[in-house]
Design an enzyme around this catalytic site. Sequence first.
Site, PDB file in Angstrom:
ATOM      1  N   SER A 165      56.101  48.573  47.860  1.00 24.47           N
ATOM      2  CA  SER A 165      54.694  48.985  47.819  1.00 24.47           C
ATOM      3  C   SER A 165      54.368  50.173  48.714  1.00 24.47           C
ATOM      4  CB  SER A 165      53.803  47.807  48.232  1.00 24.47           C
ATOM      5  OG  SER A 165      54.142  47.362  49.540  1.00 24.47           O
ATOM      6  N   TYR A 166      55.306  50.609  49.569  1.00 22.93           N
ATOM      7  CA  TYR A 166      55.002  51.720  50.492  1.00 22.93           C
ATOM      8  C   TYR A 166      55.027  53.038  49.730  1.00 22.93           C
ATOM      9  CZ  TYR A 166      56.160  48.527  54.400  1.00 22.93           C
ATOM     10  OH  TYR A 166      56.213  47.482  55.291  1.00 22.93           O
TER      11      TYR A 166
END
Length: 312
Positions: free
Chosen positions: A51-52
Site C-alpha cells: 500500500s505504500y
Amino acid sequence: MTDTKKIGGLDVHPLSLGGNVFGWTADRDLSFEILDAYAAAGGNFVDTADSYMASAPGNAGGESETIIGEWTRSRRNRDEVVVATKVGRHPDRRGLAPANIRAAADDSLRRLQTDRIDLYYTHFDDPSVPVEDIMGTLDELVRAGKVREIAVSNIEPDRLEASLEFSEREGTARYVAIQPHYNLVSRDTYEGPRRDLAERYGLACVPYYGLASGFLTGKYRPGSEVDSVRAGRAGEYLKTERGRKVLAALDLVAEEQGAPVATVALAWLAAQPTVAAPIASARTLEQLQPLLQVAGTTLTDAQLTALTDASA
C-alpha cells in the site's frame, strides 16, 4: 562486521530501513541513493508494503515496492537483501480473504521483480476472515516458495494467540515476527499482552514508528518549525509532559554517549525484550546517518533505566 539478528531463518541487520518514504517524500533517484548508502553500511533489511504510498497525491499504491524492485535488479543484489512487505491495505487488494492474499502476493512479486518475498506480513488483521483461512493461505505461499517467512503487524492479542495456536496444532508455517507500533512515547501499544505472546512463542519484534514520526530525533522543540509532512503528528508529543520528559532524558544520554538523539532513541528500542531490529526511514542521506549508528551503540544500564523511567 555488524552483528546480525535472527528472524526465523533470516539474518538481518539491526536496523530495518523503512521504505514508506520511497515514491512519496523521496523520489526514485533519491530512494536509490538512500538504499545504496544503507547497503554500503552493511544494511540488508528493507521494509515496505503493497500500500505504500497510496495516500500520496498521484499514487496508486505499490510505488515503494516498485522502486525497491528496480533497485535490487539494477544493483544485482537481490540475494543479499532481506525484503519484507505486507498484505491487506492496497486499495485494490484490501483484506485477508484467501483469494485476495494470493493475488496480492503475486502483485507484490511482480513489483519487486523477484520470485520470493523474504518476510511477508499481514498489515492489519481482518476479523471477518477466520484465522484458519489466513494461516492456511500463508502456509500455501510458503510451500509454493513464494514466501520464506511469515509475520504479523497490527492485530489484537486474542487473534494473534489463536493464529499461533492454529499453526502449532496443524503444523503449518507460523509467524516468526510481529511489527507493532512501539517507541519511547508509545509503549502500551506493544508492552503487555502482545509482548507476552512474542516472548512465549519466540517472535522477533520489528517495531514501526520507532522515532515517533520524527519526534524522537530531537528536532521538534518548543517554538521550532520543521518542514515535514509528519510535523503535525510529531509536534503533538511536545504538548505532553511525558514527551518533554523523554526529550530531556534523551538529551542527557545523547550527550553522555556523544551520539545523536535519534540514535539513542533507537538504541533504547533495540535493547528492549524481543526486539530484533527497529524500523526507521530516511528521506535524505543526512537523516540516514544517525539511524545507521544504532548498530554500534550500546546504552548502559543506567542510561536505559533513565529513559525507561522518563517514558513511564
